[in-house]
Design an enzyme around this catalytic site. Structure first.
Site, PDB file in Angstrom:
ATOM      1  N   LYS A 132       0.851  -1.193   0.000  1.00  0.00           N
ATOM      2  CA  LYS A 132       0.000   0.000   0.000  1.00  0.00           C
ATOM      3  C   LYS A 132       0.883   1.238   0.000  1.00  0.00           C
ATOM      4  CE  LYS A 132      -3.825   2.090   2.657  1.00  0.00           C
ATOM      5  NZ  LYS A 132      -4.660   1.968   3.878  1.00  0.00           N
TER       6      LYS A 132
ATOM      7  N   SER B  17      -9.619   2.123   3.175  1.00  0.00           N
ATOM      8  CA  SER B  17      -8.748   2.824   2.260  1.00  0.00           C
ATOM      9  C   SER B  17      -7.763   1.914   1.528  1.00  0.00           C
ATOM     10  CB  SER B  17      -7.959   3.903   3.003  1.00  0.00           C
ATOM     11  OG  SER B  17      -7.117   3.315   3.982  1.00  0.00           O
TER      12      SER B  17
ATOM     13  N   SER C 140      -9.688  -0.197   7.460  1.00  0.00           N
ATOM     14  CA  SER C 140      -9.152  -0.101   6.093  1.00  0.00           C
ATOM     15  C   SER C 140      -8.490  -1.339   5.512  1.00  0.00           C
ATOM     16  CB  SER C 140      -8.173   1.058   5.999  1.00  0.00           C
ATOM     17  OG  SER C 140      -8.896   2.245   5.818  1.00  0.00           O
TER      18      SER C 140
HETATM   19  N1  GLN Z   1     -12.804   4.613   6.600  1.00  0.00           N
HETATM   20  C1  GLN Z   1     -12.218   5.052   7.833  1.00  0.00           C
HETATM   21  C2  GLN Z   1     -11.774   6.490   7.684  1.00  0.00           C
HETATM   22  O1  GLN Z   1     -12.054   7.045   6.696  1.00  0.00           O
HETATM   23  C3  GLN Z   1     -11.050   4.183   8.184  1.00  0.00           C
HETATM   24  C4  GLN Z   1      -9.851   4.442   7.380  1.00  0.00           C
HETATM   25  C5  GLN Z   1      -8.677   3.595   7.758  1.00  0.00           C
HETATM   26  O2  GLN Z   1      -8.824   2.575   8.424  1.00  0.00           O
HETATM   27  N2  GLN Z   1      -7.498   4.036   7.349  1.00  0.00           N
HETATM   28  O3  GLN Z   1     -11.179   7.068   8.535  1.00  0.00           O
END
Ligand code: GLN
Length: 479
Positions: free
Chosen positions: A73, A148, A172
């Site tokens: 990532k 994400s 995420s």
């Molecule tokens: N979707 C959540 C956010 O927008 C979690 C994102 C993540 O785990 N990096 O913060």
């Protein structure tokens, strides 16, 4: 092919790492125009690493990950390879060092085929907030892969890499794993070093694997877990061999079903699939019971105070002075900083910075940030109590199947709700996995298994046993 299958062929010299790498690179060429999972393809590096891996294999010096093509990532630093966080701010940032996990994978003989697309600075649940391009779900290209770590999950599902790494601050890794029908583990807070992970919310961030099955997940954990003096939050605990717990036997294990996770507004197909998976676990000898976690309903609110607060502090460093994007043509130093942040960050990132700055402001700190921290403790205690009675808890990973691209992108609260089942686990610092549990109209549905801190083995054991008894994880999308 899974890691363990590829490893066997490599050891038996039926295939070389260079051949395996070329297959992945060809596949990337073929499907990337449709999927959009990768920000940077590192073809030359991959082939060079593959040649080195083949030498190691010839010498008999092998780790199960040696010579296996992987994707990282784009939030983890890779020396000499740009690390963008899918943001204009870091579009041309080339780190001078490797993240600890990249260092460890390199020592194990990783072949890195590229860097995976993501929501900008890991803020989002759909990968639509990438500053470059959205990623499409390989199961239905009109839908999101989750986020994400959407690029990481989609790439595994589409066969562009054999495994990937993601990061998980509020879901995420698990939510995209669920949406793309792959296996994704968020380890306990402190289990994997975050040195070289670009920080989003430091009290929540963790790195973990996205793989095709639980065995692969254990193999990657064996390499990336462990203490690192460069990350003061990493725990100084022994790392077990995570493959040892994969016995297939869960007879007598106590599994709790938290009733608050079967929320109203949840899709009935998701509920049906997860209930069927729970019956399956029961049929395999697990003892199922109900549990109540009433503070769960505050978790989303707590997360959206704590995560943006920490993000507003962590993202203060992007001011055009030290590295990254700098706006040219402003008159003063302050103007340069203003414009750098105005043009370098996307809308969602700015929204988080404003939310966090507000929550931390004088006069609001006690009402928001401090209160959120107190509720956080209550949530953690509630989980502690549940784990006095149960070995693990099982929930849906997400309340819905993958949604359409564009469906939620203009409605932040709807987008935030996509993580309602996953983010409490980050708030409490627990380990959680998402594994494929079924489909509704050919759209994947994930099951989340949670346990107490540092009980990754319990989770892997249950998840592996479930995969022994089912074949959801073996289905692949047609592209
Ligand atoms: N979707 C959540 C956010 O927008 C979690 C994102 C993540 O785990 N990096 O913060």
């Amino acid at each position: 092919m899974t890691i363990h299958e590829a490893h066997k062929l490599l050891e038996e010299k039926q295939v070389s790492s260079v051949e395996l790498t070329k297959v992945c690179l060809d596949r990337i060429q073929q499907v990337e125009p449709k999927v959009g999972a990768i920000v940077t393809v590192t073809e030359e590096l991959a082939l060079e690493q593959a040649r080195k891996a083949d030498e190691l294999i010839a010498d008999g010096d092998v780790n199960p990950l040696t010579g296996i093509p992987a994707l990282i990532k784009d939030v983890m630093c890779t020396r000499g390879v740009r690390t963008t966080c899918s943001s204009k701010m870091l579009e041309n940032f080339v780190p001078p060092y490797d993240a600890a996990v990249v260092e460890k994978l390199n020592e194990a003989g990783m072949v890195m085929v590229g860097k995976a697309n993501m929501d900008e600075f890991a803020m989002g649940s759909s990968t639509e907030h990438s500053a470059f391009f959205p990623t499409h779900n390989p199961w239905d290209l009109s839908r999101v892969p989750g986020g994400s770590s959407g690029g990481s999950a989609a790439a595994v599902a589409a066969g562009e890499a054999i495994y990937t790494l993601g990061s998980d601050t509020g879901g995420s890794i698990r939510q995209p794993a669920g949406f793309c029908s792959v296996t994704g583990l968020k380890p306990t807070y402190g289990r994997v070093s975050r040195y070289g992970l670009v920080a989003f919310a430091s009290s929540l961030d963790q790195i973990g694997p996205l793989t095709q099955d639980v065995t692969d997940c254990a193999l990657v954990m064996n390499v990336i877990a462990g203490h690192d003096s460069r990350d003061s939050t990493s725990a100084p605990y022994h790392v077990p061999d995570y493959t040892q717990c994969l016995t297939g036997d869960i007879k007598g294990m106590k599994i709790g079903i938290p009733k608050e996770y079967f929320v109203e507004g949840m899709q009935s197909e998701v509920e049906a699939v997860i209930k069927a998976a729970i019956s399956k676990l029961e049929g395999m000898g697990a003892v199922i019971g109900e549990v109540s976690l009433p503070h769960t309903r505050h978790a989303l609110a707590v997360y959206y105070i704590i995560a943006p607060s920490e993000a507003s502090a962590n993202l203060a460093r992007y001011d055009g002075t030290k590295y990254g994007f700098r706006y040219q043509g402003a008159d003063t130093m302050w103007d340069t900083m203003d414009k750098t942040r105005q043009y370098g960050f996307g809308a969602e990132v700015k929204r988080r910075i404003m939310l966090g700055t507000y929550a931390l402001s004088a006069g609001y700190y006690d009402a928001y940030y401090l209160k959120a921290q107190k509720v956080r403790t209550l949530i953690r205690r509630e989980f502690d109590e549940a784990f006095e009675k149960f070995d693990a808890l099982v929930t849906p990973t997400s309340p819905t199947v993958p949604f359409k691209i564009g469906e939620k992108v203009d409605d932040p609260v709807q987008m935030y709700l996509a993580d309602v089942c996953t983010l409490p686990i980050n708030i409490a610092g627990l380990p959680g996995i998402s594994i494929p549990a079924g489909f509704a109209d050919n759209l994947p549905i994930g099951m989340q298994i949670i346990s107490k801190p540092f009980a990754e083995e319990t989770i892997l054991k249950i998840a592996h046993a479930y995969q022994q008894a089912t074949d959801w994880h073996k289905r692949k999308p047609e592209l």
